[in-house]
Write an enzyme that holds these catalytic residues in place. Structure first.
Site, PDB file in Angstrom:
ATOM      1  N   ALA A  18      13.739 -12.550   4.064  1.00 45.01           N
ATOM      2  CA  ALA A  18      13.294 -11.309   3.425  1.00 45.01           C
ATOM      3  C   ALA A  18      12.323 -10.548   4.327  1.00 45.01           C
ATOM      4  CB  ALA A  18      12.642 -11.613   2.081  1.00 45.01           C
ATOM      5  N   GLY A  71       7.828 -14.464   7.439  1.00 47.36           N
ATOM      6  CA  GLY A  71       8.902 -14.150   8.396  1.00 47.36           C
ATOM      7  C   GLY A  71      10.172 -14.936   8.124  1.00 47.36           C
ATOM      8  N   GLU A  74      12.233 -14.632  -2.273  1.00 48.22           N
ATOM      9  CA  GLU A  74      12.002 -15.619  -3.335  1.00 48.22           C
ATOM     10  C   GLU A  74      10.721 -15.356  -4.118  1.00 48.22           C
ATOM     11  OE1 GLU A  74      12.560 -19.660  -2.028  1.00 48.22           O
ATOM     12  OE2 GLU A  74      11.997 -20.508  -3.965  1.00 48.22           O
ATOM     13  N   SER A 109      24.193 -33.010  -1.014  1.00 51.53           N
ATOM     14  CA  SER A 109      25.214 -32.134  -1.586  1.00 51.53           C
ATOM     15  C   SER A 109      25.937 -32.791  -2.759  1.00 51.53           C
ATOM     16  CB  SER A 109      26.236 -31.766  -0.514  1.00 51.53           C
ATOM     17  OG  SER A 109      27.365 -31.174  -1.102  1.00 51.53           O
ATOM     18  N   ARG A 126      25.448 -29.715 -13.772  1.00 48.84           N
ATOM     19  CA  ARG A 126      24.244 -29.944 -12.976  1.00 48.84           C
ATOM     20  C   ARG A 126      22.979 -30.181 -13.801  1.00 48.84           C
ATOM     21  NH1 ARG A 126      22.402 -25.870  -8.139  1.00 48.84           N
ATOM     22  NH2 ARG A 126      24.257 -26.677  -7.143  1.00 48.84           N
TER      23      ARG A 126
END
Lengths: 259, 621
Positions: free
Chosen positions: B17, B14, B405, B254, B301
């Site tokens: 998606a 749930g 995913e 972040s 990164r």
């Protein structure tokens, strides 16, 4: 902060209960102290090696959790008497508060216990259904943008929408009890959230009708505990005041205009 | 036999998606049974912070377009993505934003009341919509609310705190339902359905501590894999360079901290136990600045990730552990104020204020690009999929779909920031219609017409497996095995991979599989037994881990998140291909094969972000 080296062990006193109708009992666990632990990581250690302080093999303590980032709301429990999420409950801080004393874990008392620290919060989700907790869109077809909104209005709605249905406000509320029908602060906040949206407001009267039923907003005793314990600083007392005024207006309308 | 009732569908999971699919399928008039291990409002999608990408009015007038979003996604994914689905995702994105807006998502606003936008990696245009620092939470709540509306209408039935155990297949090999277990009462039972959608997310827990939630074990996908569903690109796992390592999980930090001038360093003396502010400047090793003088802490990164990883492998991590310092203490107050939001997250979980104390960070497994292998029907011109085609995002098992995913589509070799929320919602909304069409048009043998014995057999199978775990009287501990699996997978099969390490990893995973056969559960009761659920997932994770390692070993190139020190170059001639893994339950063997990735719209080109650093990083190895 307790200086590293002073604290050798941490003692957890945990209130356990095998089933909803079983008698609760206490078990004590002792773990080696390390810097930067949180309550969840200690519960994980206990799960891997469930042996009490007295050396007795027991079962792992059961608790509810998921994100561990204080955003899903699952891992709420009463820690040293204060309701909070166990993922963001830092052991060093708790030790500092108690001068290195025991850390006491209990399930929330306002919901039925499933097992140990896991409680059943179905009532909160059912209440969202009761207040029509949604924006009644026509469907998922491409119908263009939603209504424009000022940054101030967005800020109000965003603040309300951060409510993660964790139950802290209800645990702290003297009016919300295990066996009564008070709807509680979190749901009142959500009623305001939907009423403040242009399309959501289509169902505003229906929501206010629920708020005027027994167990509605009038049952709030104005203790204001809810807003003090809310981990997301949701403006709950503002919501209670606004919804309270809106229901009063609606009551007048019923009285004078009959609708 | 009871007469057929209305066709039903089942959705497992749930998150964005699963909920988008529930809304779309219910809207098509078809009942949905929605299963989740947590109340759906607590799904892992809540954790996403950044935003959701889409071409928008402002960017469009500056030259941006859906086509560019499509192109960026392929380029970011190192061209391993199938192009028609990505094309559709990019072109549907603006409409998805509009829909979320109509659902009431409190997107940040400009003074005029328009939706505000921010910059994000992989694009030169402002194309990312956001809602405070909790975009994922806000989008999930909007879909949760719409799902609740369908629940009130009676078309969606939720089964929360139910764990998916196995797909039910009929004699023709079509999916006709599932077996699931109530996590409170431990009841195991079968549910019939004419189609089943897996929307079960990623598998971060295989790597121990990741940025994922505790239910993201990949267990559900691994169970489908064992039942005959194929995996696509299992070796592609995204690692984020800067996360806050915790005792229980890693929480994202972040990159804006480095963007604003944060410096990465380790103590020059290995195993130094002093606090960071007690370590003088000349005893600090600013290893990124030293090795990459031009870019310093702002190397791309993947390089930052690898360098931090290597320093810790060499023993220079803080206190000899897996952490380095990300230091913002020297920044001017004005800059510190700009970073207040992310500093707050750090302080909440570590108790340290980054204004006065260097942060401790380490790369962490973040996203699963691979997953269940799926197919689709492309349009004749390859510009998208045929809308409503019954096989869109269906696995190789007829009637079993994979959305979000857990679906291997869309992101190829690595995922761009703020594309995950989009791909999950797109799958649910666009392919939800395909599920309804499949059930209405293609299903000949209805689940309701199957004999009860078929379902009873599957229930018995799962009851026996659970009982075997309960009865196991070995010595080993499933939690210990899970922890050791996470350590070896993180050491050998994440940031840096090479043949010898992968061979050792495979050996260790297989050892752990053997050890698993001699476990003992510390809870053998039949009420809310979380130990049983976890132990079962450990076995499934060990099998999934094996597929990941085998894929990583077989892919002898470097592409996207997959970096081989023994094969530094991308090799399109041999590996512009999808890795397909199949499991043979009879032998317990995994079989790999490679399938060409067609590139009908955009020919592959070199991925040149920071290419000079790539070369330098290569020289290190």
């Amino acid at each position: 902060m307790i200086a590293p080296g002073e604290q050798k062990t941490i003692t957890f006193r945990i209130r356990r209960q095998d089933k909803q109708d079983a008698q609760p009992y206490w078990e004590v666990f002792e773990l080696p102290y390390r810097l930067n632990l949180n309550v969840i990581s200690c519960l994980q250690q206990i799960a891997e090696n469930p042996v009490t302080k007295e050396g007795r093999q027991t079962t792992p303590v059961v608790w509810d959790c998921n994100c561990l980032e204080e955003i899903c709301g699952a891992c709420t429990m009463v820690i040293n008497g204060t309701v909070q999420q166990s993922c963001s409950a830092l052991v060093d801080k708790l030790l500092e508060e108690t001068g290195g004393g025991d850390i006491v874990l209990e399930p929330m008392s306002k919901f039925p216990v499933v097992r140990d620290l896991w409680v059943d919060r179905t009532r909160m989700f059912e209440n969202l259904k009761r207040i029509n907790g949604w924006v009644p869109i026509d469907g998922t077809h491409d119908l263009g943008e939603g209504p424009k909104e000022s940054p101030e209005q967005q800020e109000l709605r965003y603040g309300l929408s951060r409510c993660m249905t964790c139950g802290c406000c209800l645990e702290a509320c003297p009016q919300f009890l295990l066996d009564n029908d008070f709807i509680g602060a979190s749901t009142i906040g959500q009623a305001l959230y939907f009423n403040e949206h242009k399309t959501g407001a289509v169902l505003a009267d229906e929501r206010l009708d629920v708020m005027m039923e027994p167990g509605g907003v009038n049952d709030c005793g104005n203790a204001q505990n809810c807003v003090k314990v809310c981990p997301k600083e949701v403006p709950l007392t503002l919501a209670i005041a606004k919804i309270g005024r809106q229901t009063t207006k609606r009551a007048f309308r019923y009285f004078f205009a009959g609708r | 036999m009871a007469p057929s009732s209305k066709p039903r569908t089942i959705i497992i999971g749930g998150g964005l998606a699963g909920l988008a699919a529930a809304v779309r399928i219910a809207e098509a008039g078809m009942p949905v049974d929605l299963f989740s291990m947590v109340p759906v409002k607590r799904s892992h999608s809540v954790c996403a912070q950044g935003g959701i990408n889409a071409a928008n009015k402002v960017a469009r007038q500056q030259g941006y377009s859906e086509y560019m979003h499509f192109d960026e996604t392929l380029y970011g994914g190192d061209f391993l993505n199938h192009q028609p689905p990505v094309y559709d995702m990019a072109y549907w994105a603006p409409r998805i934003i509009d829909l979320l807006d109509r659902m009431g998502v409190p997107f940040n606003r400009t003074p005029e009341g328009e939706r505000d936008l921010r910059m994000f990696g992989g694009s030169l245009y402002k194309r990312t919509h956001f809602s405070g620092a909790t975009t994922g939470q806000q989008l999930l709540y909007a879909l949760d609310e719409q799902t609740r509306r369908w629940e009130a209408e009676g078309l969606v039935t939720k089964y929360e705190f139910w764990e998916f155990l196995w797909p039910v297949l009929d004699e023709q090999g079509e999916c006709k339902g599932i077996v699931a277990q109530d996590m409170r009462t431990m009841e195991i039972r079968a549910f019939r359905a004419d189609a089943v959608v897996m929307a079960t997310g990623g598998n971060g827990l295989i790597f121990g501590k990741s940025t994922n939630s505790v239910i993201c074990t990949g267990g559900a996908a691994a169970r489908c894999y064992q039942a005959g569903a194929w995996l696509g690109n299992p070796e592609f796992i995204q690692v984020h360079p800067t996360a806050i390592p915790g005792e229980d999980k890693c929480r994202l930090m972040s990159e804006s901290a480095r963007g604003e001038g944060g410096r990465v360093w380790v103590p020059r003396k290995t195993g130094d136990t002093r606090r960071p502010n007690e370590i003088p400047e000349n005893e600090r090793w600013y290893f990124l600045e030293e090795k990459y003088p031009a870019y310093g802490n702002l190397v791309p990164r993947d390089i930052a990730t690898r360098e931090i990883f290597w320093k810790c492998q060499e023993g220079y991590g803080i206190g000899g552990g897996r952490m380095v310092y990300l230091d913002c203490t020297h920044l001017p107050d004005a800059t510190k104020n700009k970073l207040a939001g992310i500093f707050e997250i750090y302080e909440k979980f570590t108790g340290d204020d980054p204004r006065h104390m260097a942060m401790k960070i380490f790369p962490a497994v973040h996203y699963t690009m691979g997953g269940l292998y799926t197919v689709y029907t492309a349009r004749d011109d390859y510009k998208g999929m045929v809308e409503g085609a019954p096989n869109n995002m269906m696995t190789n098992i007829p009637g079993l779909y994979a959305f979000g995913e857990v679906n291997y589509q869309y992101h190829g070799g690595t995922r761009l920031g703020a594309n995950a929320l989009l791909s999950c919602i797109f799958d649910g909304l666009f392919c939800g219609l395909s599920v309804a069409n499949h059930v209405n048009d293609n299903v000949k043998n209805r689940a309701d017409d199957l004999p009860e014995a078929v379902f009873d057999g599957y229930v018995k199978q799962e009851q026996d497996k659970a009982q075997a775990l309960i009865d196991a009287d070995g010595e080993d501990n499933p939690y210990t095995i899970g922890r050791e699996m996470g350590n070896v997978m993180t050491d050998r099969c994440t940031v840096v991979r090479e043949a010898e390490g992968l061979a050792k990893c495979l050996e260790e995973v297989r050892n752990l599989q053997q050890r698993f056969k001699k476990i003992r559960l510390s809870d053998t009761g039949m009420w809310t037994n979380q130990t049983l659920s976890y132990a079962r997932a450990v076995w499934d994770m060990l099998l999934y881990a094996e597929a990941i390692v085998l894929g990583a070993d077989a892919r002898k190139e470097s592409r996207g998140s997959h970096y081989r020190t023994d094969y530094l170059e991308r090799d399109d001639a041999n590996f512009l291909k999808t890795t397909i893994a199949r499991f043979d339950p009879a032998t317990g063997e995994h079989a790999l094969e490679f399938e060409d990735v067609p590139t009908p719209l955009v020919p592959p080109r070199a991925r040149t972000y920071g290419q000079t650093e790539q070369a330098a990083a290569g020289a290190k190895a």
